[in-house]
Write an enzyme that holds these catalytic residues in place. Sequence first.
Site, mmCIF file in Angstrom:
data_model
loop_
_atom_site.group_PDB
_atom_site.id
_atom_site.type_symbol
_atom_site.label_atom_id
_atom_site.label_comp_id
_atom_site.label_asym_id
_atom_site.label_seq_id
_atom_site.Cartn_x
_atom_site.Cartn_y
_atom_site.Cartn_z
ATOM 1 N N GLY A 1 49.539 42.182 39.741
ATOM 2 C CA GLY A 1 50.690 43.082 39.836
ATOM 3 C C GLY A 1 50.418 44.435 39.189
ATOM 4 N N CYS A 2 49.753 44.419 38.050
ATOM 5 C CA CYS A 2 49.472 45.663 37.335
ATOM 6 C C CYS A 2 48.445 46.505 38.084
ATOM 7 C CB CYS A 2 48.998 45.365 35.915
ATOM 8 S SG CYS A 2 50.273 44.543 34.930
ATOM 9 N N THR A 3 47.488 45.846 38.726
ATOM 10 C CA THR A 3 46.498 46.568 39.521
ATOM 11 C C THR A 3 47.163 47.210 40.734
ATOM 12 O OG1 THR A 3 44.716 45.108 38.787
ATOM 13 C CG2 THR A 3 44.340 46.336 40.832
#
Length: 156
Positions: free
Chosen positions: A44-46
């Site tokens: 998700g952060c990527t």
Amino acid sequence: MTVKIGEKAPDFKLPANNGEMVSLSDFKGKNIVLYFYPKDMTPGCTTEACDFRDHNEQFEELNAVILGISPDPAARHEKFIEKHGLPFLLLADENHEAAESFDVWQLKKNFGKEYMGIERSTFLIDKVGNVVKEWRKVKVKGHVEEALETLRELEK
């Protein structure tokens, strides 16, 4: 502490991936898109970081700078930036002081386990340092576009 729309954003000084110490006040005269995310190199952060990367030029055209903050150390941020070609600074909030001042250091639950961590959130801060919009519990899909649209409205 709670961040309030229309009020001054809490300032901080954090190490950035480029080795410098960075404060919000360093960007007076620019809009700031400040996004808090849980961890480098996670799916998700990527996706979120790459969405900001892909729209970075549009943010720059609106006199905005993007800053990402997570509890990861600056060295890990540098690897994340290199791997994904991120054109903006990532700040290391290892003691979660900035996260606490923006009230995004929250009790989280995952598979029945409770722990403290970052609640994915974004804050739009205007050229004089006031919070003009906040997004909490961000869902990654479509978020960057929504932030960009809000900034366009602000710049009209």
